[in-house]
Design an enzyme around this catalytic site. Structure first.
Site, PDB file in Angstrom:
ATOM      1  N   HIS A 308      32.305  21.432 -22.490  1.00 60.86           N
ATOM      2  CA  HIS A 308      31.410  21.875 -21.412  1.00 60.86           C
ATOM      3  C   HIS A 308      31.926  23.180 -20.844  1.00 60.86           C
ATOM      4  O   HIS A 308      33.142  23.367 -20.735  1.00 60.86           O
ATOM      5  CB  HIS A 308      31.325  20.811 -20.307  1.00 60.86           C
ATOM      6  CG  HIS A 308      30.168  21.030 -19.398  1.00 60.86           C
ATOM      7  ND1 HIS A 308      30.228  21.884 -18.327  1.00 60.86           N
ATOM      8  CD2 HIS A 308      28.899  20.553 -19.440  1.00 60.86           C
ATOM      9  CE1 HIS A 308      29.045  21.903 -17.727  1.00 60.86           C
ATOM     10  NE2 HIS A 308      28.228  21.108 -18.379  1.00 60.86           N
ATOM     11  N   ASP A 365      25.860  14.403 -22.691  1.00 61.46           N
ATOM     12  CA  ASP A 365      24.921  14.238 -23.808  1.00 61.46           C
ATOM     13  C   ASP A 365      25.433  13.279 -24.870  1.00 61.46           C
ATOM     14  O   ASP A 365      24.646  12.676 -25.597  1.00 61.46           O
ATOM     15  CB  ASP A 365      24.607  15.593 -24.438  1.00 61.46           C
ATOM     16  CG  ASP A 365      23.744  16.420 -23.512  1.00 61.46           C
ATOM     17  OD1 ASP A 365      22.811  15.851 -22.940  1.00 61.46           O
ATOM     18  OD2 ASP A 365      24.015  17.616 -23.333  1.00 61.46           O
TER      19      ASP A 365
HETATM   20  N1  CMC Z   1      33.367  21.187 -31.326  1.00 64.20           N
HETATM   21  C1  CMC Z   1      34.419  21.874 -31.827  1.00 64.20           C
HETATM   22  N2  CMC Z   1      34.991  22.932 -31.201  1.00 64.20           N
HETATM   23  C2  CMC Z   1      34.460  23.311 -30.020  1.00 64.20           C
HETATM   24  C3  CMC Z   1      33.361  22.630 -29.434  1.00 64.20           C
HETATM   25  C4  CMC Z   1      32.815  21.525 -30.126  1.00 64.20           C
HETATM   26  N3  CMC Z   1      31.776  20.832 -29.597  1.00 64.20           N
HETATM   27  N4  CMC Z   1      33.038  23.222 -28.254  1.00 64.20           N
HETATM   28  C5  CMC Z   1      33.899  24.236 -28.097  1.00 64.20           C
HETATM   29  N5  CMC Z   1      34.759  24.299 -29.150  1.00 64.20           N
HETATM   30  C6  CMC Z   1      35.906  25.213 -29.310  1.00 64.20           C
HETATM   31  C7  CMC Z   1      35.457  26.618 -29.657  1.00 64.20           C
HETATM   32  O1  CMC Z   1      35.420  26.799 -31.061  1.00 64.20           O
HETATM   33  C8  CMC Z   1      36.551  27.429 -28.997  1.00 64.20           C
HETATM   34  O2  CMC Z   1      37.722  27.355 -29.785  1.00 64.20           O
HETATM   35  P1  CMC Z   1      38.772  28.595 -29.802  1.00 64.20           P
HETATM   36  O3  CMC Z   1      39.306  28.715 -28.409  1.00 64.20           O
HETATM   37  O4  CMC Z   1      39.804  28.180 -30.789  1.00 64.20           O
HETATM   38  O5  CMC Z   1      37.968  29.798 -30.228  1.00 64.20           O
HETATM   39  C9  CMC Z   1      36.846  26.673 -27.702  1.00 64.20           C
HETATM   40  O6  CMC Z   1      36.512  25.302 -28.016  1.00 64.20           O
HETATM   41  C10 CMC Z   1      36.014  27.137 -26.496  1.00 64.20           C
HETATM   42  O7  CMC Z   1      34.624  27.128 -26.871  1.00 64.20           O
HETATM   43  P2  CMC Z   1      33.497  28.039 -26.185  1.00 64.20           P
HETATM   44  O8  CMC Z   1      32.323  28.095 -27.082  1.00 64.20           O
HETATM   45  O9  CMC Z   1      34.114  29.328 -25.752  1.00 64.20           O
HETATM   46  O10 CMC Z   1      33.181  27.202 -24.893  1.00 64.20           O
HETATM   47  P3  CMC Z   1      31.928  27.377 -23.949  1.00 64.20           P
HETATM   48  O11 CMC Z   1      32.377  26.949 -22.603  1.00 64.20           O
HETATM   49  O12 CMC Z   1      31.340  28.743 -24.055  1.00 64.20           O
HETATM   50  O13 CMC Z   1      30.845  26.367 -24.553  1.00 64.20           O
HETATM   51  C11 CMC Z   1      29.567  24.425 -24.969  1.00 64.20           C
HETATM   52  C12 CMC Z   1      30.494  25.163 -23.994  1.00 64.20           C
HETATM   53  C13 CMC Z   1      29.020  23.175 -24.285  1.00 64.20           C
HETATM   54  C14 CMC Z   1      28.351  25.333 -25.313  1.00 64.20           C
HETATM   55  C15 CMC Z   1      30.367  24.057 -26.261  1.00 64.20           C
HETATM   56  O14 CMC Z   1      31.464  23.239 -25.935  1.00 64.20           O
HETATM   57  C16 CMC Z   1      29.487  23.373 -27.314  1.00 64.20           C
HETATM   58  O15 CMC Z   1      28.840  24.056 -28.111  1.00 64.20           O
HETATM   59  N6  CMC Z   1      29.450  21.990 -27.319  1.00 64.20           N
HETATM   60  C17 CMC Z   1      28.587  21.280 -28.236  1.00 64.20           C
HETATM   61  C18 CMC Z   1      27.168  21.237 -27.689  1.00 64.20           C
HETATM   62  C19 CMC Z   1      27.026  20.323 -26.513  1.00 64.20           C
HETATM   63  O16 CMC Z   1      27.481  19.184 -26.524  1.00 64.20           O
HETATM   64  N7  CMC Z   1      26.303  20.804 -25.465  1.00 64.20           N
HETATM   65  C20 CMC Z   1      26.004  20.028 -24.262  1.00 64.20           C
HETATM   66  C21 CMC Z   1      26.688  20.557 -23.045  1.00 64.20           C
HETATM   67  S1  CMC Z   1      26.626  19.414 -21.669  1.00 64.20           S
HETATM   68  C22 CMC Z   1      24.970  19.357 -21.180  1.00 64.20           C
HETATM   69  C23 CMC Z   1      24.447  20.612 -20.608  1.00 64.20           C
HETATM   70  O17 CMC Z   1      25.039  21.174 -19.693  1.00 64.20           O
HETATM   71  O18 CMC Z   1      23.401  21.045 -21.088  1.00 64.20           O
END
Ligand code: CMC
Length: 426
Positions: A308, A365
């Protein structure tokens, strides 16, 4: 330097600039950089807005490190356990929890306004079979602006309330219709003898000739899902809604834009993706392979339902839903390979260094997908369920912005990295 300012030094020319610090009632203060460009000739850069507060708001507070979420000062756990979704909607829209009489009136208001113009049926009829319910719902909400065009110009508190109540009441009906039309099923009209959440489940599941028994535990689980989704400060879809509000667009056009933003799998579309991913993994034996893919830097695969932007320790909504999932699985006697796959992934992710060090915990989710499946709600309706929950939050945020004394259009700038002026070939 006074205590309430921050000084920035430009190391290129040694000039210093001072900006005011504004304090929040709880949580981080902000640096007011609204005059930054005027004073320095530079823009600030924050892709994805990770350090940017885009507005002032009194509605929802999140402390991502502490895993805290409050609606108008009330903790989410209190709201989910002690209050109903309609209490929550009332609180978000009106600013206070309703008294018993106010809640009774609000329930009646929701029932009275739950019907939609028959013209909506013609619109929905024109969509192809199998159209995604989110696309149908977004079009339906947008179309409401044609029936209630007068909400474009709102000035009194009563007009705000009428507009807000109308959309919150009609969303479940439009949501259920979007599913029924998508699947060529007869539509079921709202039943004035049923409560808000029961009515939605009934419109989704019933048939004209068939009585559908809905268990209290099912209604309570869905009602709690609605409550937990009701608002989440300036997330992507709420930001879309506020952006439209800032242009003075119609409120229902803004909600439709919110639905579009929510649909993406990084946001509200994640709960549908969770189940699709679990189905793709298929068996407990293949979990390790997919965990490996999620950890592989060269593989774009991500574990859906994990991570998240704001919660880096735990998502308080997920903690509540985990309990409900366990209760529901026990009450309904559900066990399947899919649940076992989910349990194994959850177990690994909670202890694996990759996930723990990045703060990637199961989010709302992950559990809502599993609960909605246990409630026999089709996957393509998962994000639609999220929309029903989030609508009071969106409309409260729309109203908050529109009732500000002065409204600034949301219009960010950019770091231009394209070509400098080119000489055309003559
Ligand atoms: N699986 C594997 N690796 C992940 C995941 C994941 N679900 N999410 C983040 N990472 C890794 C990413 O590769 C990065 O690694 P590194 O630091 O080595 O480059 C690190 O964690 C940080 O990721 P980020 O993309 O910079 O994090 P963010 O805060 O921008 O993204 C997120 C948040 C929710 C978009 C992301 O965690 C994600 O894509 N999760 C899967 C989709 C999901 O479950 N979304 C629902 C969110 S909760 C409901 C809502 O608010 O809508």
């Amino acid at each position: 330097m006074s205590k309430n300012t921050i000084t920035i030094i430009n190391n290129r020319d040694g000039k210093t600039y001072e900006f005011n610090i504004l304090d929040a009632t709880v949580g981080p203060s902000v640096v007011d950089i609204s005059s930054f460009y005027k004073e320095t000739g530079m823009f600030t850069y924050d892709e994805g807005y990770t350090s940017t507060a885009s507005c002032q708001s009194k509605i929802t507070y999140i402390d991502g490190d502490a895993g805290q979420l409050m609606y108008r000062g009330y903790d989410i756990s209190f709201m989910a356990k002690e209050k109903s979704f309609l209490d929550t909607a009332y609180l978000l829209i009106y600013g206070e929890l309703p008294s018993q009489d106010e809640l009774t009136d609000f329930k009646l208001e929701m029932q009275k306004r739950s019907f939609v113009h028959e013209g909506i049926k013609k619109l929905f009829d024109s969509f192809p079979d199998g159209a995604h319910p989110m696309a149908i719902l977004s079009a339906g909400v947008s179309a409401l602006a044609t029936f209630y065009f007068k909400h474009l110009e709102i000035t009194t508190a009563a007009e705000y309330q009428e507009m807000a109540n109308r959309i919150v009441a009609k969303i479940p009906t439009l949501a259920a219709f979007s599913y029924r039309y998508s699947n060529g099923l007869p539509i079921i009209y709202p039943d004035l003898n049923k409560g808000f959440t029961e009515n939605f489940l009934n419109m989704l599941r019933a048939y004209p000739h068939e009585y559908v028994e809905l268990k209290d535990v099912e209604i309570k689980a869905l009602d709690t899902i609605f409550t937990l989704h009701a608002d989440h400060e300036q997330n992507a879809s709420t930001t879309a809604v506020r952006n439209l509000a800032s242009t003075m667009a119609h409120p229902y056009a803004a909600i439709s834009a919110g639905i579009g933003a929510l649909w993406g799998r990084s946001h509200g579309g994640a709960n549908e993706s969770v189940i699709r991913q679990l189905e793709m993994i298929g068996s407990v034996d293949r979990v390790d392979e997919f965990i490996g893919k999620a950890k592989d830097k060269d593989d774009p695969f991500r574990l859906m339902g994990f991570g998240h932007r704001v919660y880096k320790n735990f998502d308080p909504r997920a903690t509540i839903l985990k309990e409900i999932r366990n209760e529901l699985m026990e009450e309904l006697g559900i066990s399947s390979e899919l649940v076992e796959v989910a349990n194994k992934i959850e177990q690994i992710a909670l202890s694996d260094e990759y996930f723990v060090s990045r703060g990637l915990y199961p989010n709302i989710d992950f559990y809502s997908g599993l609960i909605l499946q246990a409630l026999k709600i089709p996957k393509e309706m998962f994000a639609v369920v999220f929309v029903i929950g989030r609508t009071p939050g969106w409309i409260a945020q729309w109203s908050e912005l529109r009732q500000q004394k002065s409204i600034k259009i949301a219009r960010p700038r950019q770091l231009y990295v394209g070509s400098s002026e080119r000489t055309p070939n003559t």
